[in-house]
Motif scaffolding. Structure first.
Motif, mmCIF file in Angstrom:
data_model
loop_
_atom_site.group_PDB
_atom_site.id
_atom_site.type_symbol
_atom_site.label_atom_id
_atom_site.label_comp_id
_atom_site.label_asym_id
_atom_site.label_seq_id
_atom_site.Cartn_x
_atom_site.Cartn_y
_atom_site.Cartn_z
ATOM 1 N N ASN A 20 17.746 68.201 85.960
ATOM 2 C CA ASN A 20 17.569 68.476 84.546
ATOM 3 C C ASN A 20 18.884 68.291 83.820
ATOM 4 O O ASN A 20 19.959 68.489 84.381
ATOM 5 C CB ASN A 20 17.045 69.902 84.347
ATOM 6 C CG ASN A 20 15.601 70.055 84.796
ATOM 7 O OD1 ASN A 20 14.839 69.092 84.780
ATOM 8 N ND2 ASN A 20 15.232 71.250 85.195
ATOM 9 N N ALA A 21 18.794 67.941 82.561
ATOM 10 C CA ALA A 21 19.989 67.684 81.763
ATOM 11 C C ALA A 21 20.427 68.942 81.034
ATOM 12 O O ALA A 21 19.604 69.721 80.554
ATOM 13 C CB ALA A 21 19.707 66.575 80.755
ATOM 14 N N LYS A 24 21.106 66.410 75.969
ATOM 15 C CA LYS A 24 20.280 65.228 75.746
ATOM 16 C C LYS A 24 20.753 64.513 74.488
ATOM 17 O O LYS A 24 21.188 65.142 73.521
ATOM 18 C CB LYS A 24 18.798 65.609 75.598
ATOM 19 C CG LYS A 24 18.127 66.010 76.905
ATOM 20 C CD LYS A 24 16.671 66.381 76.669
ATOM 21 C CE LYS A 24 15.952 66.700 77.976
ATOM 22 N NZ LYS A 24 15.624 65.482 78.731
ATOM 23 N N TYR A 223 30.051 64.566 81.074
ATOM 24 C CA TYR A 223 28.855 64.014 80.445
ATOM 25 C C TYR A 223 28.280 62.829 81.230
ATOM 26 O O TYR A 223 27.915 61.803 80.650
ATOM 27 C CB TYR A 223 29.162 63.562 79.022
ATOM 28 C CG TYR A 223 29.361 64.691 78.044
ATOM 29 C CD1 TYR A 223 28.350 65.606 77.784
ATOM 30 C CD2 TYR A 223 30.571 64.840 77.372
ATOM 31 C CE1 TYR A 223 28.529 66.636 76.880
ATOM 32 C CE2 TYR A 223 30.764 65.865 76.461
ATOM 33 C CZ TYR A 223 29.738 66.758 76.222
ATOM 34 O OH TYR A 223 29.924 67.784 75.320
ATOM 35 N N MET A 225 25.381 60.758 83.245
ATOM 36 C CA MET A 225 23.918 60.755 83.200
ATOM 37 C C MET A 225 23.360 61.306 84.506
ATOM 38 O O MET A 225 23.929 61.107 85.566
ATOM 39 C CB MET A 225 23.401 59.344 82.965
ATOM 40 C CG MET A 225 23.687 58.810 81.579
ATOM 41 S SD MET A 225 22.871 57.221 81.289
ATOM 42 C CE MET A 225 21.154 57.715 81.374
ATOM 43 N N VAL A 226 22.247 62.021 84.397
ATOM 44 C CA VAL A 226 21.587 62.559 85.584
ATOM 45 C C VAL A 226 20.283 61.824 85.881
ATOM 46 O O VAL A 226 19.598 62.141 86.852
ATOM 47 C CB VAL A 226 21.327 64.069 85.426
ATOM 48 C CG1 VAL A 226 22.645 64.827 85.346
ATOM 49 C CG2 VAL A 226 20.454 64.365 84.213
ATOM 50 N N ASN A 239 19.843 61.512 79.319
ATOM 51 C CA ASN A 239 19.950 62.831 79.942
ATOM 52 C C ASN A 239 21.336 62.977 80.560
ATOM 53 O O ASN A 239 21.659 62.318 81.546
ATOM 54 C CB ASN A 239 18.871 63.005 81.016
ATOM 55 C CG ASN A 239 17.480 62.953 80.423
ATOM 56 O OD1 ASN A 239 17.201 63.607 79.427
ATOM 57 N ND2 ASN A 239 16.603 62.167 81.022
ATOM 58 N N LEU A 240 22.154 63.828 79.967
ATOM 59 C CA LEU A 240 23.538 64.001 80.397
ATOM 60 C C LEU A 240 23.728 65.355 81.070
ATOM 61 O O LEU A 240 23.020 66.318 80.772
ATOM 62 C CB LEU A 240 24.492 63.895 79.205
ATOM 63 C CG LEU A 240 24.306 62.689 78.282
ATOM 64 C CD1 LEU A 240 25.366 62.713 77.184
ATOM 65 C CD2 LEU A 240 24.352 61.389 79.057
ATOM 66 N N LYS A 241 24.696 65.419 81.948
ATOM 67 C CA LYS A 241 24.932 66.653 82.695
ATOM 68 C C LYS A 241 25.387 67.789 81.787
ATOM 69 O O LYS A 241 24.887 68.903 81.864
ATOM 70 C CB LYS A 241 25.960 66.415 83.796
ATOM 71 C CG LYS A 241 25.994 67.534 84.834
ATOM 72 C CD LYS A 241 26.761 67.099 86.067
ATOM 73 C CE LYS A 241 26.579 68.129 87.191
ATOM 74 N NZ LYS A 241 27.288 67.732 88.420
#
Length: 473
Positions: A20-21, A24, A223, A225-226, A239-241
Protein backbone atom coordinates in the motif's frame (compact mmCIF):
# COMPACT_ATOMS: atom_id res chain seq x y z
CA UNK A 1 16.55 17.77 -23.37
CA UNK A 2 13.01 16.51 -23.87
CA UNK A 3 11.48 17.62 -20.57
CA UNK A 4 8.60 15.36 -19.82
CA UNK A 5 9.18 16.76 -16.35
CA UNK A 6 5.65 16.40 -15.18
CA UNK A 7 5.93 12.64 -15.68
CA UNK A 8 9.13 12.24 -13.72
CA UNK A 9 7.40 10.62 -10.78
CA UNK A 10 6.20 7.70 -12.88
CA UNK A 11 8.81 5.08 -12.14
CA UNK A 12 10.83 5.84 -9.09
CA UNK A 13 11.89 2.41 -7.83
CA UNK A 14 12.05 -1.16 -9.16
CA UNK A 15 8.55 -2.53 -9.45
CA UNK A 16 9.34 -5.73 -7.58
CA UNK A 17 7.96 -3.90 -4.55
CA UNK A 18 4.26 -4.23 -3.88
CA UNK A 19 2.55 -2.61 -0.92
CA UNK A 20 0.00 0.00 0.00
CA UNK A 21 1.10 3.55 -0.67
CA UNK A 22 1.66 6.18 1.97
CA UNK A 23 1.42 8.87 -0.69
CA UNK A 24 -0.57 8.93 -3.92
CA UNK A 25 -0.15 11.26 -6.89
CA UNK A 26 -2.49 11.81 -9.81
CA UNK A 27 -1.61 13.80 -12.94
CA UNK A 28 -4.66 15.07 -14.85
CA UNK A 29 -5.08 16.04 -18.49
CA UNK A 30 -4.53 19.64 -17.44
CA UNK A 31 -1.16 18.59 -16.05
CA UNK A 32 -0.33 16.72 -19.24
CA UNK A 33 -1.05 19.85 -21.25
CA UNK A 34 1.37 21.79 -19.05
CA UNK A 35 4.02 19.22 -19.83
CA UNK A 36 3.17 19.25 -23.51
CA UNK A 37 4.06 22.94 -23.76
CA UNK A 38 7.45 22.29 -22.19
CA UNK A 39 8.04 19.26 -24.39
CA UNK A 40 7.21 21.03 -27.63
CA UNK A 41 9.47 23.97 -26.78
CA UNK A 42 12.35 21.61 -26.06
CA UNK A 43 11.70 19.48 -29.14
CA UNK A 44 11.69 22.60 -31.29
CA UNK A 45 15.09 23.55 -29.92
CA UNK A 46 16.39 20.05 -30.62
CA UNK A 47 15.07 19.95 -34.20
CA UNK A 48 16.81 23.24 -34.96
CA UNK A 49 20.06 21.25 -34.75
CA UNK A 50 19.17 19.03 -37.72
CA UNK A 51 22.24 18.39 -39.85
CA UNK A 52 21.35 17.30 -43.35
CA UNK A 53 24.22 15.52 -45.12
CA UNK A 54 25.45 16.81 -48.45
CA UNK A 55 23.68 15.45 -51.51
CA UNK A 56 25.39 14.83 -54.85
CA UNK A 57 24.63 12.96 -58.00
CA UNK A 58 24.34 13.12 -61.74
CA UNK A 59 21.35 13.24 -64.04
CA UNK A 60 20.80 13.55 -67.77
CA UNK A 61 19.02 16.74 -68.72
CA UNK A 62 17.88 17.38 -72.28
CA UNK A 63 19.36 18.90 -74.35
CA UNK A 64 22.39 19.59 -72.20
CA UNK A 65 23.28 16.03 -71.41
CA UNK A 66 24.85 14.74 -68.22
CA UNK A 67 24.78 17.15 -65.29
CA UNK A 68 26.68 16.66 -62.05
CA UNK A 69 25.23 18.42 -59.02
CA UNK A 70 25.86 18.80 -55.30
CA UNK A 71 23.95 20.42 -52.44
CA UNK A 72 26.01 21.40 -49.39
CA UNK A 73 26.13 23.53 -46.22
CA UNK A 74 22.47 22.96 -45.39
CA UNK A 75 21.20 24.35 -42.10
CA UNK A 76 17.82 24.99 -40.51
CA UNK A 77 16.90 28.67 -40.46
CA UNK A 78 13.28 28.46 -39.36
CA UNK A 79 11.14 25.87 -37.59
CA UNK A 80 7.60 26.09 -36.25
CA UNK A 81 5.54 23.55 -34.29
CA UNK A 82 2.20 25.37 -34.01
CA UNK A 83 -0.13 22.45 -33.28
CA UNK A 84 0.44 19.60 -30.83
CA UNK A 85 -1.50 17.17 -28.68
CA UNK A 86 -0.60 14.72 -25.95
CA UNK A 87 -2.50 11.58 -25.08
CA UNK A 88 -2.19 8.65 -22.73
CA UNK A 89 -1.70 5.07 -23.76
CA UNK A 90 -3.42 3.11 -20.95
CA UNK A 91 -1.07 0.76 -19.16
CA UNK A 92 1.92 1.73 -21.26
CA UNK A 93 2.85 5.40 -21.52
CA UNK A 94 1.87 8.37 -23.60
CA UNK A 95 2.05 9.81 -27.11
CA UNK A 96 2.85 13.22 -28.56
CA UNK A 97 1.54 14.33 -31.93
CA UNK A 98 2.72 17.44 -33.77
CA UNK A 99 0.89 18.64 -36.86
CA UNK A 100 1.06 21.54 -39.32
CA UNK A 101 4.73 22.06 -38.56
CA UNK A 102 6.95 23.91 -41.01
CA UNK A 103 10.68 23.89 -41.69
CA UNK A 104 13.00 26.06 -43.76
CA UNK A 105 16.56 25.20 -44.84
CA UNK A 106 19.26 27.28 -46.48
CA UNK A 107 22.18 25.81 -48.41
CA UNK A 108 24.58 26.00 -51.35
CA UNK A 109 24.35 24.28 -54.75
CA UNK A 110 26.87 23.52 -57.50
CA UNK A 111 26.51 22.03 -60.99
CA UNK A 112 28.91 21.00 -63.76
CA UNK A 113 27.89 20.15 -67.30
CA UNK A 114 29.28 19.98 -70.81
CA UNK A 115 32.52 18.90 -69.11
CA UNK A 116 33.77 22.39 -68.31
CA UNK A 117 30.81 24.66 -67.52
CA UNK A 118 30.25 25.24 -63.81
CA UNK A 119 27.63 27.16 -61.95
CA UNK A 120 26.88 27.76 -58.28
CA UNK A 121 24.54 29.63 -55.94
CA UNK A 122 22.37 29.30 -52.87
CA UNK A 123 18.89 27.98 -52.26
CA UNK A 124 16.07 28.04 -49.74
CA UNK A 125 13.95 24.98 -49.08
CA UNK A 126 10.55 25.13 -47.40
CA UNK A 127 8.59 22.19 -46.02
CA UNK A 128 4.97 22.57 -45.06
CA UNK A 129 2.54 20.18 -43.37
CA UNK A 130 5.22 18.38 -41.38
CA UNK A 131 3.81 15.97 -38.79
CA UNK A 132 5.49 13.87 -36.09
CA UNK A 133 3.81 11.18 -34.01
CA UNK A 134 5.79 9.48 -31.26
CA UNK A 135 4.94 6.99 -28.54
CA UNK A 136 6.90 7.00 -25.25
CA UNK A 137 7.21 4.04 -22.88
CA UNK A 138 7.80 4.35 -19.12
CA UNK A 139 9.85 2.05 -16.94
CA UNK A 140 12.11 1.95 -13.89
CA UNK A 141 15.86 1.54 -14.33
CA UNK A 142 18.08 -0.68 -12.18
CA UNK A 143 18.79 2.22 -9.82
CA UNK A 144 15.12 2.74 -9.11
CA UNK A 145 14.86 5.95 -11.10
CA UNK A 146 12.34 6.66 -13.86
CA UNK A 147 13.41 6.00 -17.42
CA UNK A 148 11.70 6.73 -20.71
CA UNK A 149 12.32 5.50 -24.23
CA UNK A 150 10.78 6.15 -27.60
CA UNK A 151 8.62 3.18 -28.54
CA UNK A 152 7.67 4.35 -32.03
CA UNK A 153 7.92 7.36 -34.31
CA UNK A 154 6.45 8.32 -37.64
CA UNK A 155 6.92 11.48 -39.68
CA UNK A 156 5.11 12.86 -42.69
CA UNK A 157 6.40 15.67 -44.90
CA UNK A 158 3.91 17.54 -47.03
CA UNK A 159 4.81 19.88 -49.85
CA UNK A 160 8.50 20.63 -50.41
CA UNK A 161 9.58 23.62 -52.47
CA UNK A 162 13.02 24.93 -53.46
CA UNK A 163 13.90 28.46 -54.45
CA UNK A 164 17.26 28.91 -56.21
CA UNK A 165 19.35 32.03 -56.08
CA UNK A 166 21.53 32.35 -59.18
CA UNK A 167 21.97 29.97 -62.10
CA UNK A 168 20.13 29.31 -65.33
CA UNK A 169 16.37 28.71 -65.39
CA UNK A 170 16.64 25.10 -66.50
CA UNK A 171 18.31 24.27 -63.15
CA UNK A 172 14.98 24.75 -61.40
CA UNK A 173 13.56 21.67 -63.07
CA UNK A 174 16.61 19.67 -62.03
CA UNK A 175 16.21 20.65 -58.39
CA UNK A 176 12.48 20.14 -58.35
CA UNK A 177 12.74 16.66 -59.81
CA UNK A 178 15.77 15.31 -57.94
CA UNK A 179 16.93 17.60 -55.15
CA UNK A 180 13.53 18.03 -53.53
CA UNK A 181 13.06 14.27 -53.44
CA UNK A 182 16.55 13.70 -52.04
CA UNK A 183 16.20 16.33 -49.34
CA UNK A 184 12.82 15.02 -48.30
CA UNK A 185 14.24 11.53 -47.90
CA UNK A 186 17.18 12.78 -45.84
CA UNK A 187 14.95 14.84 -43.53
CA UNK A 188 12.65 11.91 -42.87
CA UNK A 189 15.67 9.84 -41.89
CA UNK A 190 16.86 12.54 -39.46
CA UNK A 191 13.67 13.55 -37.66
CA UNK A 192 12.85 10.40 -35.68
CA UNK A 193 16.44 9.83 -34.47
CA UNK A 194 16.42 13.41 -33.17
CA UNK A 195 13.14 12.77 -31.38
CA UNK A 196 14.64 9.61 -29.88
CA UNK A 197 17.66 11.61 -28.69
CA UNK A 198 15.36 14.14 -27.08
CA UNK A 199 13.47 11.44 -25.23
CA UNK A 200 16.67 9.72 -24.14
CA UNK A 201 18.26 12.97 -22.94
CA UNK A 202 15.38 13.37 -20.52
CA UNK A 203 16.70 10.47 -18.45
CA UNK A 204 19.57 12.58 -17.17
CA UNK A 205 17.08 15.14 -15.90
CA UNK A 206 14.93 12.45 -14.30
CA UNK A 207 17.78 11.76 -11.90
CA UNK A 208 16.72 14.94 -10.09
CA UNK A 209 13.56 13.24 -8.84
CA UNK A 210 13.55 13.47 -5.04
CA UNK A 211 13.27 9.73 -4.49
CA UNK A 212 15.09 10.31 -1.20
CA UNK A 213 14.63 13.88 -0.01
CA UNK A 214 16.48 15.29 3.01
CA UNK A 215 14.26 16.86 5.67
CA UNK A 216 16.76 17.89 8.35
CA UNK A 217 19.85 16.47 10.06
CA UNK A 218 17.79 13.66 11.56
CA UNK A 219 15.48 12.45 8.81
CA UNK A 220 14.82 12.03 5.12
CA UNK A 221 11.66 11.04 3.29
CA UNK A 222 11.47 8.37 0.58
CA UNK A 223 9.16 8.62 -2.43
CA UNK A 224 9.84 5.40 -4.38
CA UNK A 225 6.98 3.78 -6.22
CA UNK A 226 5.51 0.67 -4.63
CA UNK A 227 3.62 -0.47 -7.75
CA UNK A 228 3.40 0.22 -11.46
CA UNK A 229 1.85 3.52 -12.51
CA UNK A 230 -1.87 3.37 -13.17
CA UNK A 231 -2.20 4.98 -16.60
CA UNK A 232 -5.76 5.41 -17.79
CA UNK A 233 -7.14 7.34 -20.74
CA UNK A 234 -7.50 10.51 -18.64
CA UNK A 235 -4.90 10.48 -15.85
CA UNK A 236 -1.77 8.92 -14.41
CA UNK A 237 -1.95 7.51 -10.89
CA UNK A 238 1.21 6.90 -8.86
CA UNK A 239 1.60 4.95 -5.63
CA UNK A 240 4.57 6.23 -3.63
CA UNK A 241 6.04 4.93 -0.41
CA UNK A 242 5.99 8.28 1.42
CA UNK A 243 7.99 7.09 4.41
CA UNK A 244 10.36 8.91 6.77
CA UNK A 245 13.69 7.31 7.65
CA UNK A 246 16.47 8.12 10.06
CA UNK A 247 19.45 9.30 8.04
CA UNK A 248 21.97 6.49 7.76
CA UNK A 249 19.78 4.00 9.60
CA UNK A 250 16.74 2.89 7.62
CA UNK A 251 14.35 0.89 9.76
CA UNK A 252 10.79 -0.02 8.90
CA UNK A 253 8.14 1.01 11.46
CA UNK A 254 5.90 -1.61 13.10
CA UNK A 255 2.90 -0.53 11.00
CA UNK A 256 1.92 -0.26 7.34
CA UNK A 257 -0.09 2.19 5.23
CA UNK A 258 -3.84 1.71 5.06
CA UNK A 259 -5.30 1.73 1.53
CA UNK A 260 -6.89 4.94 0.29
CA UNK A 261 -8.02 6.32 -3.06
CA UNK A 262 -7.94 9.79 -4.56
CA UNK A 263 -11.27 11.12 -5.83
CA UNK A 264 -11.85 11.82 -9.51
CA UNK A 265 -11.11 15.53 -9.68
CA UNK A 266 -9.74 17.30 -12.75
CA UNK A 267 -9.65 21.01 -11.83
CA UNK A 268 -5.93 21.05 -10.96
CA UNK A 269 -2.91 19.76 -12.85
CA UNK A 270 -1.74 17.51 -10.03
CA UNK A 271 -3.23 15.92 -6.91
CA UNK A 272 -1.14 14.63 -4.01
CA UNK A 273 -2.66 12.51 -1.24
CA UNK A 274 -0.75 12.00 2.01
CA UNK A 275 -2.01 9.40 4.47
CA UNK A 276 -1.52 9.25 8.23
CA UNK A 277 1.18 6.65 7.57
CA UNK A 278 3.61 9.35 6.46
CA UNK A 279 3.05 11.41 9.62
CA UNK A 280 3.28 8.33 11.83
CA UNK A 281 6.51 7.21 10.16
CA UNK A 282 7.87 10.67 11.02
CA UNK A 283 6.87 10.17 14.66
CA UNK A 284 8.62 6.79 14.66
CA UNK A 285 11.79 8.27 13.19
CA UNK A 286 12.02 11.38 15.36
CA UNK A 287 11.16 9.53 18.55
CA UNK A 288 13.78 6.93 17.72
CA UNK A 289 16.30 9.74 17.19
CA UNK A 290 15.38 11.19 20.58
CA UNK A 291 14.35 14.56 19.18
CA UNK A 292 10.86 14.37 20.70
CA UNK A 293 12.38 14.51 24.19
CA UNK A 294 12.58 17.98 25.64
CA UNK A 295 14.40 19.51 28.58
CA UNK A 296 12.34 22.42 29.92
CA UNK A 297 14.00 25.14 31.98
CA UNK A 298 12.60 28.31 33.50
CA UNK A 299 14.15 30.55 30.87
CA UNK A 300 11.97 28.82 28.27
CA UNK A 301 8.82 29.97 30.05
CA UNK A 302 7.65 33.42 28.87
CA UNK A 303 8.47 36.17 31.37
CA UNK A 304 4.81 37.19 31.40
CA UNK A 305 3.79 33.81 32.79
CA UNK A 306 2.71 33.73 36.45
CA UNK A 307 4.11 30.20 36.61
CA UNK A 308 7.85 29.81 37.23
CA UNK A 309 9.80 26.59 37.33
CA UNK A 310 10.81 26.91 40.97
CA UNK A 311 10.26 24.85 44.08
CA UNK A 312 8.45 27.84 45.59
CA UNK A 313 5.84 27.81 42.79
CA UNK A 314 5.31 24.05 42.98
CA UNK A 315 5.49 24.21 46.76
CA UNK A 316 2.22 26.13 46.84
CA UNK A 317 0.50 23.04 45.44
CA UNK A 318 2.81 20.39 46.87
CA UNK A 319 4.04 21.68 50.26
CA UNK A 320 6.54 18.84 50.64
CA UNK A 321 8.59 20.29 47.77
CA UNK A 322 8.93 23.70 49.41
CA UNK A 323 9.89 22.08 52.73
CA UNK A 324 12.49 19.70 51.29
CA UNK A 325 13.93 21.97 48.60
CA UNK A 326 13.16 25.59 49.42
CA UNK A 327 14.04 28.37 46.99
CA UNK A 328 15.50 26.22 44.20
CA UNK A 329 15.10 26.33 40.44
CA UNK A 330 13.56 23.32 38.70
CA UNK A 331 13.93 21.53 35.41
CA UNK A 332 11.43 19.27 33.66
CA UNK A 333 12.36 16.35 31.41
CA UNK A 334 9.69 15.33 28.89
CA UNK A 335 10.03 11.98 27.09
CA UNK A 336 7.66 10.16 24.77
CA UNK A 337 6.76 6.73 26.10
CA UNK A 338 5.13 5.82 22.76
CA UNK A 339 5.42 7.20 19.25
CA UNK A 340 2.80 9.96 18.75
CA UNK A 341 -0.10 8.67 16.67
CA UNK A 342 -1.75 10.78 13.96
CA UNK A 343 -5.29 10.24 12.73
CA UNK A 344 -7.02 12.03 9.86
CA UNK A 345 -10.76 12.54 9.72
CA UNK A 346 -12.81 14.91 7.57
CA UNK A 347 -11.56 18.45 8.26
CA UNK A 348 -9.54 17.29 11.26
CA UNK A 349 -6.01 16.07 11.92
CA UNK A 350 -5.34 14.85 15.45
CA UNK A 351 -2.16 13.68 17.13
CA UNK A 352 -2.31 11.68 20.37
CA UNK A 353 0.81 11.40 22.49
CA UNK A 354 1.78 9.53 25.65
CA UNK A 355 4.79 10.76 27.58
CA UNK A 356 6.46 10.86 30.95
CA UNK A 357 7.50 14.08 32.65
CA UNK A 358 10.08 14.03 35.41
CA UNK A 359 10.49 17.09 37.61
CA UNK A 360 13.86 17.83 39.23
CA UNK A 361 15.11 20.38 41.72
CA UNK A 362 18.47 21.90 40.79
CA UNK A 363 20.70 21.65 43.85
CA UNK A 364 23.43 24.10 44.77
CA UNK A 365 26.07 21.78 43.34
CA UNK A 366 24.03 21.68 40.06
CA UNK A 367 23.06 18.06 40.65
CA UNK A 368 19.43 17.15 40.06
CA UNK A 369 17.13 15.82 42.77
CA UNK A 370 14.07 14.00 41.36
CA UNK A 371 10.75 15.22 42.73
CA UNK A 372 8.07 13.26 40.83
CA UNK A 373 7.23 11.54 37.56
CA UNK A 374 3.94 12.20 35.77
CA UNK A 375 2.31 10.20 33.01
CA UNK A 376 0.94 12.66 30.45
CA UNK A 377 -1.67 11.65 27.89
CA UNK A 378 -2.45 14.59 25.63
CA UNK A 379 -4.03 15.30 22.27
CA UNK A 380 -3.32 18.11 19.81
CA UNK A 381 -5.04 19.35 16.67
CA UNK A 382 -2.85 19.96 13.64
CA UNK A 383 -3.26 22.65 11.02
CA UNK A 384 -1.48 21.88 7.76
CA UNK A 385 -0.58 24.09 4.82
CA UNK A 386 1.58 24.07 1.71
CA UNK A 387 4.56 26.42 1.62
CA UNK A 388 6.41 26.31 -1.70
CA UNK A 389 7.05 22.62 -2.41
CA UNK A 390 6.74 21.63 1.24
CA UNK A 391 3.98 20.59 3.61
CA UNK A 392 4.13 22.49 6.89
CA UNK A 393 1.91 22.76 9.94
CA UNK A 394 1.27 23.77 13.52
CA UNK A 395 -0.44 22.14 16.52
CA UNK A 396 -2.68 23.36 19.36
CA UNK A 397 -3.62 21.57 22.56
CA UNK A 398 -6.95 19.73 22.74
CA UNK A 399 -6.78 17.94 26.07
CA UNK A 400 -4.37 16.84 28.79
CA UNK A 401 -4.77 13.89 31.15
CA UNK A 402 -2.26 13.24 33.91
CA UNK A 403 -1.53 10.49 36.41
CA UNK A 404 1.22 10.06 38.97
CA UNK A 405 3.93 7.66 37.89
CA UNK A 406 6.18 8.05 40.90
CA UNK A 407 6.70 10.54 43.73
CA UNK A 408 9.91 11.23 45.65
CA UNK A 409 8.25 13.76 47.96
CA UNK A 410 5.24 11.79 49.22
CA UNK A 411 1.66 11.57 48.01
CA UNK A 412 -0.09 14.56 46.44
CA UNK A 413 -3.09 15.26 44.22
CA UNK A 414 -2.06 15.28 40.58
CA UNK A 415 -5.09 17.34 39.55
CA UNK A 416 -3.67 20.37 41.35
CA UNK A 417 -0.89 20.51 38.74
CA UNK A 418 -3.20 20.51 35.72
CA UNK A 419 -3.14 24.27 35.15
CA UNK A 420 0.64 24.43 35.48
CA UNK A 421 1.31 21.76 32.92
CA UNK A 422 -1.30 23.04 30.49
CA UNK A 423 0.63 26.32 30.53
CA UNK A 424 3.93 24.44 30.10
CA UNK A 425 2.54 22.55 27.11
CA UNK A 426 0.88 25.57 25.49
CA UNK A 427 3.69 28.09 26.08
CA UNK A 428 6.80 25.93 25.88
CA UNK A 429 6.38 22.44 24.42
CA UNK A 430 4.01 23.13 21.54
CA UNK A 431 5.77 26.33 20.38
CA UNK A 432 9.01 24.32 20.25
CA UNK A 433 7.29 21.66 18.17
CA UNK A 434 5.72 24.29 15.91
CA UNK A 435 9.10 25.79 15.09
CA UNK A 436 10.05 22.44 13.57
CA UNK A 437 6.70 21.93 11.88
CA UNK A 438 6.86 25.36 10.29
CA UNK A 439 9.95 24.27 8.35
CA UNK A 440 7.88 21.50 6.74
CA UNK A 441 9.03 18.53 4.70
CA UNK A 442 9.44 18.17 0.92
CA UNK A 443 6.58 16.93 -1.20
CA UNK A 444 7.24 14.75 -4.27
CA UNK A 445 8.99 16.97 -6.81
CA UNK A 446 11.32 17.13 -9.78
CA UNK A 447 13.98 19.63 -10.71
CA UNK A 448 12.72 23.20 -10.82
CA UNK A 449 9.03 22.44 -11.19
CA UNK A 450 7.18 24.38 -8.48
CA UNK A 451 3.68 24.10 -7.10
CA UNK A 452 1.25 27.01 -7.45
CA UNK A 453 -2.44 27.69 -6.81
CA UNK A 454 -2.45 24.97 -4.16
CA UNK A 455 -5.62 23.95 -2.39
CA UNK A 456 -5.67 21.61 0.58
CA UNK A 457 -8.48 19.34 1.75
CA UNK A 458 -8.55 17.10 4.81
CA UNK A 459 -10.51 13.98 3.96
CA UNK A 460 -11.09 10.73 5.80
CA UNK A 461 -7.78 8.93 6.04
CA UNK A 462 -5.63 11.39 4.09
CA UNK A 463 -4.79 14.97 3.21
CA UNK A 464 -5.27 15.93 -0.45
CA UNK A 465 -3.40 18.75 -2.17
CA UNK A 466 -4.66 20.00 -5.52
CA UNK A 467 -2.09 22.10 -7.34
CA UNK A 468 -0.99 23.54 -10.64
CA UNK A 469 2.61 23.44 -11.80
CA UNK A 470 5.12 26.11 -12.75
CA UNK A 471 8.48 25.79 -14.44
CA UNK A 472 11.08 28.00 -12.75
CA UNK A 473 14.01 26.58 -14.70
Amino acid sequence: MFPWRWLALLALIPLALSANAGVKVKLTQKGLDFGRELAVASLQKKLMTIKVPDISGKERVKPIGKVRYSVTEMRVVKLGLPSSAIGLVPGTGFSLTITNAFLSLHGRWRVKYLRFIKDRGSFDLAIKSLSITTSISLRSDNMGLPAVAMASCTTTLGGVSVKLHGGASWLYNLFRRFIEKGLQSQLQKKLCPLVAESVSSMNQFLKTVNVMAPVDRYAEIAYPMVSSPDISSSSIGLNLKGEFYNIGNHMEPPFSPAPFFLPNQEQSMLYIGLSAFTANSASFVYNKAGTLSLKITDDMVPRSSPIRLTTNTFGVLIPQIAKLFPGLMMVLQLKMTKDPLSSIEANKVTVDAKSSLTAYAILANTKLAPLFVLNLDFSVSARVNVVGNKLAGAVTLNRLDMSLGKSYVGDFKVGSLSNIFQIVLKWVVLPTVNVRLKEGFPLPSLGKINLKNTQLQILKGYIMIGTDLQNSG
